[in-house]
Design an enzyme around this catalytic site. Sequence first.
Site, PDB file in Angstrom:
ATOM      1  N   TYR A  51      92.199  20.448   1.231  1.00 54.31           N
ATOM      2  CA  TYR A  51      93.728  20.473   1.515  1.00 54.31           C
ATOM      3  C   TYR A  51      94.342  19.081   0.931  1.00 54.31           C
ATOM      4  CZ  TYR A  51      95.015  24.935   3.689  1.00 54.31           C
ATOM      5  OH  TYR A  51      94.914  26.137   4.385  1.00 54.31           O
TER       6      TYR A  51
ATOM      7  N   ASP B   3      97.980  24.370  23.678  1.00 57.79           N
ATOM      8  CA  ASP B   3      96.425  24.424  24.389  1.00 57.79           C
ATOM      9  C   ASP B   3      96.165  25.765  24.765  1.00 57.79           C
ATOM     10  OD1 ASP B   3      94.115  24.125  26.059  1.00 57.79           O
ATOM     11  OD2 ASP B   3      94.366  22.301  25.541  1.00 57.79           O
TER      12      ASP B   3
ATOM     13  N   PHE C 106      90.315  16.835  27.776  1.00 53.58           N
ATOM     14  CA  PHE C 106      90.045  15.503  28.430  1.00 53.58           C
ATOM     15  C   PHE C 106      90.745  14.602  27.415  1.00 53.58           C
ATOM     16  CE2 PHE C 106      86.356  12.296  27.268  1.00 53.58           C
ATOM     17  CZ  PHE C 106      86.933  11.488  28.452  1.00 53.58           C
TER      18      PHE C 106
ATOM     19  N   ARG D 184     103.018  22.399   5.200  1.00 56.37           N
ATOM     20  CA  ARG D 184     104.627  23.131   4.963  1.00 56.37           C
ATOM     21  C   ARG D 184     105.746  22.164   5.467  1.00 56.37           C
ATOM     22  NH1 ARG D 184     107.986  25.106   8.718  1.00 56.37           N
ATOM     23  NH2 ARG D 184     106.579  25.220  10.216  1.00 56.37           N
TER      24      ARG D 184
ATOM     25  N   LYS E 105      82.633  21.983  12.617  1.00 59.60           N
ATOM     26  CA  LYS E 105      83.110  21.027  12.411  1.00 59.60           C
ATOM     27  C   LYS E 105      83.008  20.400  10.729  1.00 59.60           C
ATOM     28  CE  LYS E 105      84.972  19.733  16.460  1.00 59.60           C
ATOM     29  NZ  LYS E 105      86.273  19.276  16.798  1.00 59.60           N
TER      30      LYS E 105
ATOM     31  N   PHE F 289      91.324  27.106  27.601  1.00 62.51           N
ATOM     32  CA  PHE F 289      90.016  27.571  27.596  1.00 62.51           C
ATOM     33  C   PHE F 289      88.955  26.596  28.162  1.00 62.51           C
ATOM     34  CE2 PHE F 289      85.452  27.814  25.446  1.00 62.51           C
ATOM     35  CZ  PHE F 289      85.141  28.800  26.270  1.00 62.51           C
TER      36      PHE F 289
ATOM     37  N   TYR G 199      79.192  24.959  16.443  1.00 66.10           N
ATOM     38  CA  TYR G 199      80.141  23.526  16.699  1.00 66.10           C
ATOM     39  C   TYR G 199      79.798  22.607  15.429  1.00 66.10           C
ATOM     40  CZ  TYR G 199      81.828  19.547  19.173  1.00 66.10           C
ATOM     41  OH  TYR G 199      82.520  18.251  19.399  1.00 66.10           O
TER      42      TYR G 199
ATOM     43  N   ILE H 229     101.074  29.158  13.784  1.00 67.27           N
ATOM     44  CA  ILE H 229     102.256  28.570  14.424  1.00 67.27           C
ATOM     45  C   ILE H 229     103.089  27.975  13.655  1.00 67.27           C
ATOM     46  CG2 ILE H 229     101.042  26.747  15.489  1.00 67.27           C
ATOM     47  CD1 ILE H 229     102.648  27.165  18.058  1.00 67.27           C
TER      48      ILE H 229
HETATM   49  P1  NAD Z   1      87.905  19.436  25.983  1.00 59.59           P
HETATM   50  O1  NAD Z   1      87.232  20.840  25.907  1.00 59.59           O
HETATM   51  O2  NAD Z   1      88.402  18.938  27.350  1.00 59.59           O
HETATM   52  O3  NAD Z   1      89.236  19.697  25.097  1.00 59.59           O
HETATM   53  C1  NAD Z   1      89.355  20.721  24.208  1.00 59.59           C
HETATM   54  C2  NAD Z   1      90.713  21.159  24.571  1.00 59.59           C
HETATM   55  O4  NAD Z   1      91.133  22.211  23.632  1.00 59.59           O
HETATM   56  C3  NAD Z   1      90.781  21.975  25.826  1.00 59.59           C
HETATM   57  O5  NAD Z   1      92.062  21.631  26.578  1.00 59.59           O
HETATM   58  C4  NAD Z   1      90.777  23.549  25.472  1.00 59.59           C
HETATM   59  O6  NAD Z   1      91.405  24.460  26.109  1.00 59.59           O
HETATM   60  C5  NAD Z   1      91.522  23.562  23.980  1.00 59.59           C
HETATM   61  N1  NAD Z   1      91.165  24.662  23.278  1.00 59.59           N
HETATM   62  C6  NAD Z   1      89.796  25.126  22.883  1.00 59.59           C
HETATM   63  N2  NAD Z   1      90.018  25.996  21.956  1.00 59.59           N
HETATM   64  C7  NAD Z   1      91.205  26.112  21.530  1.00 59.59           C
HETATM   65  C8  NAD Z   1      91.904  27.059  20.971  1.00 59.59           C
HETATM   66  N3  NAD Z   1      91.332  27.998  20.076  1.00 59.59           N
HETATM   67  N4  NAD Z   1      93.322  26.972  20.810  1.00 59.59           N
HETATM   68  C9  NAD Z   1      94.065  26.251  21.368  1.00 59.59           C
HETATM   69  N5  NAD Z   1      93.457  25.299  22.454  1.00 59.59           N
HETATM   70  C10 NAD Z   1      91.988  25.191  22.354  1.00 59.59           C
HETATM   71  O7  NAD Z   1      87.074  18.487  24.959  1.00 59.59           O
HETATM   72  P2  NAD Z   1      87.340  16.873  24.605  1.00 59.59           P
HETATM   73  O8  NAD Z   1      86.052  16.137  24.932  1.00 59.59           O
HETATM   74  O9  NAD Z   1      88.757  16.469  25.061  1.00 59.59           O
HETATM   75  O10 NAD Z   1      87.458  17.040  23.335  1.00 59.59           O
HETATM   76  C11 NAD Z   1      88.468  17.223  22.231  1.00 59.59           C
HETATM   77  C12 NAD Z   1      88.329  17.130  20.785  1.00 59.59           C
HETATM   78  O11 NAD Z   1      87.348  16.054  20.407  1.00 59.59           O
HETATM   79  C13 NAD Z   1      87.403  18.315  20.570  1.00 59.59           C
HETATM   80  O12 NAD Z   1      87.674  18.789  19.102  1.00 59.59           O
HETATM   81  C14 NAD Z   1      85.804  17.816  20.419  1.00 59.59           C
HETATM   82  O13 NAD Z   1      85.136  18.421  19.445  1.00 59.59           O
HETATM   83  C15 NAD Z   1      86.172  16.376  19.852  1.00 59.59           C
HETATM   84  N6  NAD Z   1      84.916  15.677  20.254  1.00 59.59           N
HETATM   85  C16 NAD Z   1      84.836  15.150  21.626  1.00 59.59           C
HETATM   86  C17 NAD Z   1      83.859  14.227  21.753  1.00 59.59           C
HETATM   87  C18 NAD Z   1      83.592  13.766  23.210  1.00 59.59           C
HETATM   88  O14 NAD Z   1      82.485  13.048  23.396  1.00 59.59           O
HETATM   89  N7  NAD Z   1      84.496  13.925  23.996  1.00 59.59           N
HETATM   90  C19 NAD Z   1      82.752  14.103  20.849  1.00 59.59           C
HETATM   91  C20 NAD Z   1      82.916  14.519  19.580  1.00 59.59           C
HETATM   92  C21 NAD Z   1      84.175  15.225  19.322  1.00 59.59           C
END
Ligand code: NAD
Length: 319
Positions: A164, A38, A18, A111, A154, A41, A150, A68
Site C-alpha cells: 500500500y 474492538d 492489553f 481514503r 502478521k 474477543f 499468527y 468501516i
Molecule cells: P490483546 O489480545 O490484549 O489485544 C488485542 C485486542 O484486539 C483485543 O482487545 C481484542 O478483542 C481485539 N481484537 C481481536 N480481533 C479483533 C477483530 N477481528 N476486530 C476488532 N478487534 C479485535 O493483545 P495485546 O497484547 O494487547 O496485543 C495487541 C497487538 O500487539 C496485537 O496485534 C498483537 O499481535 C501485537 N503484539 C503484542 C505482543 C505482546 O507481547 N503483547 C507481542 C507482539 C505483537
Amino acid sequence: MERGLSGARILVTGGAGFLGSHLCERLLEQGHEVTCLDNYFTGQKKNIYHLLENKRFEVIRHDIVNPIFLEVDQIYNLACPASPIHYQYNPVKTTKTNVMGAINMLGLAKRVKAKILQASTSEVYGDPTIHPQDESYWGNVNPIGLRACYDEGKRCAETLFFDYHRQNGVNIKVVRIFNTYGPRMHPEDGRVVSNFVLRCIRNEPIPIYGSGNQTRSFCFVDDMIEGFIRMMNGPDEFIGPVNLGNPVENSILELAELIVRLTKSGSRLDFLPSVMDDPKRRKPDIAMAKEQLDWEPRIGLEEGLKRTIDYFRGESVVR
Ligand code: NAD
Ligand code: UDP
C-alpha cells in the site's frame, strides 16, 4: 489532514486489549481525540472503563474483518489476539483478522490520508536462526504449523503495508513488538508472565513447557507505548520495520524463579512437554530504534514484574 501533536483524531483498533488500552490512555493524556475500536474477543471493557468519562474518548464495537468508514488522522492497528491459546482458538479467524483487517485499515488510511502504524511482531522471525534478531533477518517460520495463522498472518500484513505504501503512497509505520507484559494482561490468556504471576499468587504449580531453557526478552508496557508514539510521530521517511523490545534476555526458568521470589510463593515447577514450533531464543537488536527514535526501555524486569504482580493481586484473581 494531520493536526499536529495534540488534538489529532486517532483510531486505535484493539483498543480494549492489553496494549491498546494503555495506548488509548496515553493518547488521551496527550490531548488527542481517541476512537477505540474492538470486537472484545480478547479485550475487556473493564480495561477502558476509566476512560469512558473523557469527552475526547469514543468506543466502537466492530470487527476489522469488515470495512468501516471513519474520518481520522492516525490509525494504530493493534486488533489481533496475541496469546498463543487465543490466536490458535480460531486460527482461520486469526488469519482473517491479520489479512482482511490490514486491508480494511489500509483502505481507510488511503481514503482519508491517515498515517497508519501496524503492530507487527517478533513472530515474523519464527524460530530464529540468528541471534539477536535485527530487522534485516527474514525469519524462519513454519508456514503450516499451529503458530502459522499468527506468524504468517502478521507477515502478510507487513507485505500489505509495504505494498500500500509503494502502490498507493500510504504513510505507513511498522513496529515489530517483542514480548511485552504489564497490568491489564488478560489473566487467563496463558502468556508466560500473566500465567506465572497468577500461579504464584495462587500457590499453584508453574507449568514449564520443555526444559525451560528457551529464552524471551520482556519489555514493560509503558516502554512499549512510548515506542509506538515515537514511531508514529517520527519522520515520515522512517517507516520501519523497527524492532521494539527489551534486549535483556531471560530463560523461562529464570523468569519463573524471579516471579516465585517476588511473590514469595510456595509454587513448584511443573515440567510439561514442549509445545509445537516454540521459538528457542528470542532477543531483539534495538540499534535501529535507538538511532532513529532515540528509544530504549527504561523499566527493568524486576520493577515491571512488581507492578504487574501488584495489579494481579488487586484484581482478586486468588481463588
Ligand atoms: P490483546 O489480545 O490484549 O489485544 C488485542 C485486542 O484486539 C483485543 O482487545 C481484542 O478483542 C481485539 N481484537 C481481536 N480481533 C479483533 C477483530 N477481528 N476486530 C476488532 N478487534 C479485535 O493483545 P495485546 O497484547 O494487547 O496485543 C495487541 C497487538 O500487539 C496485537 O496485534 C498483537 O499481535 C501485537 N503484539 C503484542 C505482543 C505482546 O507481547 N503483547 C507481542 C507482539 C505483537
Ligand atoms: N511458557 C511456559 N509456561 C507457560 C506459558 C508459556 O513455559 O505457562 C513458555 C512458552 O512455551 C514459551 C515462553 O514461555 O517458550 C513464552 O510463551 P508465551 O505464550 O508467553 O509467548 P510466545 O513468546 O511464545 O508467543
